[in-house]
Scaffold this active site. Sequence first.
Site, PDB file in Angstrom:
ATOM      1  N   GLU A  18       0.859  -1.204   0.000  1.00 32.19           N
ATOM      2  CA  GLU A  18       0.000   0.000   0.000  1.00 32.19           C
ATOM      3  C   GLU A  18       0.889   1.247   0.000  1.00 32.19           C
ATOM      4  O   GLU A  18       2.103   1.180  -0.066  1.00 32.19           O
ATOM      5  CB  GLU A  18      -0.906   0.014   1.239  1.00 32.19           C
ATOM      6  CG  GLU A  18      -2.353  -0.336   0.967  1.00 32.19           C
ATOM      7  CD  GLU A  18      -3.121   0.777   0.244  1.00 32.19           C
ATOM      8  OE1 GLU A  18      -2.510   1.798  -0.130  1.00 32.19           O
ATOM      9  OE2 GLU A  18      -4.332   0.602   0.048  1.00 32.19           O
ATOM     10  N   ASP A 199     -10.038   0.562  -4.024  1.00 32.79           N
ATOM     11  CA  ASP A 199      -8.978   0.672  -3.017  1.00 32.79           C
ATOM     12  C   ASP A 199      -8.229   1.989  -3.247  1.00 32.79           C
ATOM     13  O   ASP A 199      -8.865   3.044  -3.374  1.00 32.79           O
ATOM     14  CB  ASP A 199      -8.072  -0.557  -3.091  1.00 32.79           C
ATOM     15  CG  ASP A 199      -7.375  -0.855  -1.770  1.00 32.79           C
ATOM     16  OD1 ASP A 199      -6.695   0.040  -1.245  1.00 32.79           O
ATOM     17  OD2 ASP A 199      -7.498  -1.983  -1.265  1.00 32.79           O
TER      18      ASP A 199
END
Length: 288
Positions: A18, A199
Amino acid sequence: MTRWRIIERGNVRDTLGEGLLWSPREQALYWTDILAPALNRLSFGDGGIARWPMPERIGWVIERRNAPGLIAGFQSGFAELDLTSMRVTPIVDPEPDLPDNRLNDAKADRAGNIWAGTMPLGADRPTGNFYRLGADRRLTTVDRGYSVANGPAFSPDEAWLYHTDTVAGTIYRFPFADGQVTGAREAFIRFEADWGKPDGMCVDAEGGLWVAHWGGARVTRFTPEGKVDHAIALPASQITNVCFAGPELDRMFVTSAADGKPGEDHAGALFEIADPGVRGLAPNLYAG
């Protein structure tokens, strides 16, 4: 023709990749492995990759405008991070009453404020919130009730702030001006059932919104009006974040997650997209 390549790291794969960040200052790409927990850096100069273990779950890092080092989003809150000394200096815990929440994703605006969301560790209840950490280090609650707060991004003119609740499958937008939200959120894009979930996100120089599909094995470019422009399929189902990088901001990188996907050969890989067709926007720096 294959439009992606894997950035080779031996046997290393991110449990939950991430927090992509392009650093013009260092000519390097940072990203996190939230669950390892670790921080990674790919140097564009020599292609070397460094990986630092972190003391707790880390969602993102943002560079500072007027000081060395990084601001990081940990489970325990916002902190200064010095990789030379490996010193972590806490700034503020936004949710001391919610120890099972953590910071998840963030971006800075042009004024130098950080916009960051939280989520419960189990992603199973709407106890997450959306915050603004001002350049003066004052913390403001912007919005409440997220199960997985994700992917803040700004339109090129900063007239809109985009933000997501992954579990709800919805990308919202807030009217925005001069470093402040100026109105209520509205639903901007609702994911269809076979798309997976939205996301991490980024915006290109033309205003297109690029979104990673958790459970959807792709990234999609949406027009400034919220319509699907095109999608790029990837060989991992859990795609988590997307970022433009490079001196010309014409290279695109994508993170993924290996957690829960032992049968996927490329789960947890860092991908580069060949020729995204547009350039990105320079990252903003935190002014505090």
